[in-house]
Design an enzyme around this catalytic site. Structure first.
Site: not given
Length: 596
Positions: A138, A140, A532
């Site tokens: 990802n 971060m 997500h």
């Protein structure tokens, strides 16, 4: 001349760099022994553990950590992938190489309406297949969402999931290292002793952009996770010199606990029941050997919002009509398993900036001196279209990029997989400085679903994303894009004659550029996933799981991952999944006679 350079970037450099990325990741895994992680456990067929956790991603690593705090409990963590590549820990490099890390290779089912800006007409649903899961790949960003998200969860029948109840778990997991936030009024909302390192630093390159957003009426915040979320801020990152993946943050510190056992490169095939009680897991090792491993207390599914509903259905829990169609014996008819799929969808927006004299790629080479940082200055915004609203409608993740950078091209070609025509137009825009942004619709009403492709556990399930299937979402997204791009009217943007870059979306070339109809068409064709995915085993009064995340209709089985969210939150989901796992771990302890 510059168009030729853009063409070379997309047609030659991006594919070449993709090959180099794969070689770097492969060789780092082959020749570098990552001693940060435990050795492979050796188990025999029929062996028993107190708890079996399926999935060593973000949630699974937290649950394994917290349950092994009880010294007389044995915990087995089953992960389908291996240890993450060594380079995953280096922040700047991991961002650039993440697209080549081990992945589940999920793609959405083509719907014929959306994703025209992708050659396949489908969207790659990137999910990391390694210890720590997607937290290794990802960007971060540490974002908790909005207070209203959790209060709404509670109002949907999930008492104990309101903001005041979940905040202690956000704080518990966090180790804040930020002078900027430590000096702010919101410092009381943060933790400093947790496993997860979080940092935040403001840099000079973003100042003029913050001034422009402020001129347009937006608040400028010190802390995107503070008392107020609406406004623009520098992000907080899950990095503290090294990337704080769930594996590195939660497993590395406890890798020598004698009651922790980890099986890697091991596929969980199904959960086995004695009557209606979950008692064992059927697993398949890398060499094909199938074993049955028993759990005397509980089995926890933390396989993610795609694989957890797949495992439930393979185990006989799901919509009866679908299970019968696939040839699975129904143990419990749970119609909502796999439904309620939600995701944050993004589109790129590029605004031109100053004409600089920076040489192409020169700014990118500076990354070599700052490998412990995010590889670009970043601005994050959360904006409500209605100014009296307390929660945001869209998120902006914007990168001020210097002339000639390859970062935009790499994100276009190698991360989000937009087609060459779009990526060439994007690369061509870098003949001057640009503000490259990903604009996210935070609260889509559209819902998708997960369904089995076959009863073979090795076959990926079908992901019916159904992005923007709700017409109201299309209109809302267009309004968000109109609202965001209005920043070109700020004085600093007008001074440099800033323009919205035409990314040559062929499906929209008959719409008036930058009009409402244009943005509606643009959103439909350029949408991509922000990775997500959530909601497919939602908790609720009549949900797949109850408020303590126990699977309805059976005993001894819980789901702990992003799939339990009844509604997606107002931001990135990594911090939220860690919070869910922390809270679930306390529930599991309490329900098994141990005070949290």
């Amino acid at each position: 001349m510059w168009f030729l350079w853009a063409y070379i970037q997309v047609k030659i450099l991006a594919p070449l760099l993709a090959v180099i990325q794969i070689l770097i990741v492969s060789t780092s895994s082959l020749f570098l022994n990552n001693e940060h992680y435990p050795n492979q456990a050796k188990v025999y067929d029929g062996e028993s553990f107190d708890f079996i956790v399926i999935g060593g991603g973000s949630a699974g690593c937290v649950v394994a950590n917290r349950l092994t705090e009880v010294g007389n409990w044995t915990v087995l963590l089953v992960e389908a992938g291996d240890d993450p590549p060594y380079v995953s820990e280096i922040p700047a490099i991991s961002i650039l190489l993440g697209a080549s890390f081990p992945d589940w290779n999920h793609y959405t089912v083509k719907d014929g309406v959306t994703a025209g800006g992708h050659d396949t007409g489908t969207i790659h649903q990137t999910m990391g297949k390694m210890l720590g899961g997607s937290s290794n790949i990802n960007y971060m960003f540490y974002v908790r969402g909005n207070k209203a998200d959790y209060d709404e969860w509670a109002a949907m029948g999930n008492r104990g999931w309101d903001w005041d109840s979940v905040l202690p778990y956000f704080k518990k997991t966090q180790r804040l290292r930020s002078d900027l936030i430590s000096r702010s009024q919101s410092f009381s909302l943060h933790g400093s002793e947790g496993y997860l390192g979080v940092t935040s630093v403001r840099d000079k390159q973003t100042k003029k952009y913050f001034d422009a957003f402020k001129e347009m009426g937006h608040d400028i915040l010190d802390d995107i996770n503070g008392f107020e979320q609406l406004g623009y801020s520098v992000p907080s990152y899950t990095l503290d010199k090294l990337r704080q993946s769930a594996g590195f943050a939660f497993i590395t510190p406890i890798k020598d606990r004698p009651n922790l056992f980890i099986l890697k490169n091991t596929l969980a095939r199904k959960v086995i029941f004695d009557g209606k009680r979950a008692v064992a897991v059927e697993i398949q090792e890398s060499k094909g050997v199938i074993k049955t491993l028993k759990a005397t207390k509980e089995i926890i599914l933390s396989a993610g919002a795609v694989n957890s509903p797949q495992l439930l259905m393979l185990s006989g829990i799901g919509p009866k009509d679908h299970l019968e169609e696939m040839g699975v014996n129904t143990l419990f008819n749970s119609p909502d398993v796999g439904t309620n799929l939600q995701d944050h969808i993004v589109v790129p927006v590029v605004l031109t900036g100053e004409s600089s004299t920076t040489l192409p790629i020169l700014d990118d080479l500076k990354l070599l001196n700052n490998l412990d940082r995010f590889p670009a200055s970043t601005i994050m915004g959360h904006v409500a279209l209605e100014k009296n609203q307390s929660f945001p409608d869209y998120q902006v993740t914007a990168f001020p990029l210097k002339r000639g950078t390859l970062l935009a091209t790499l994100m276009c070609s190698n991360v989000f997989n937009w087609n060459d025509q779009i990526c060439i137009a994007m690369a061509d825009s870098t003949k001057q400085d640009t503000l490259f942004a990903l604009v996210t619709l935070l609260h889509p009403k559209s819902r998708g679903k997960i369904r089995l492709k076959s009863i073979n556990p090795k076959d990926n399930p079908r992901v019916y994303a159904d992005h923007l299937s709700n017409k109201g979402d299309v209109k809302k997204f267009a309004q968000c894009l109109l609202d965001y791009t209005s920043v070109v009217n700020a004085k600093s943007f007008m001074k440099v004659k800033s323009k919205i870059v035409d990314l040559k979306v062929k499906q929209c070339n008959r719409k008036p550029f930058a009009s409402t109809k244009y943005w509606e068409c643009y959103a439909l064709n350029l949408l991509a996933s922000q990775y997500h995915v959530s909601g497919t085993c939602a908790m609720g009064t009549d949900g797949v799981v109850d408020k303590r995340l126990r699977v309805r209709g059976v005993k001894g089985l819980r789901v702990v991952d992003a799939s339990v969210m009844p509604k997606i939150v107002s931001g990135n989901t990594y911090a939220v999944v860690l919070m869910i796992a922390e809270k679930a771990s306390d529930m599991i302890k309490s329900d098994n006679g141990v005070s949290a």
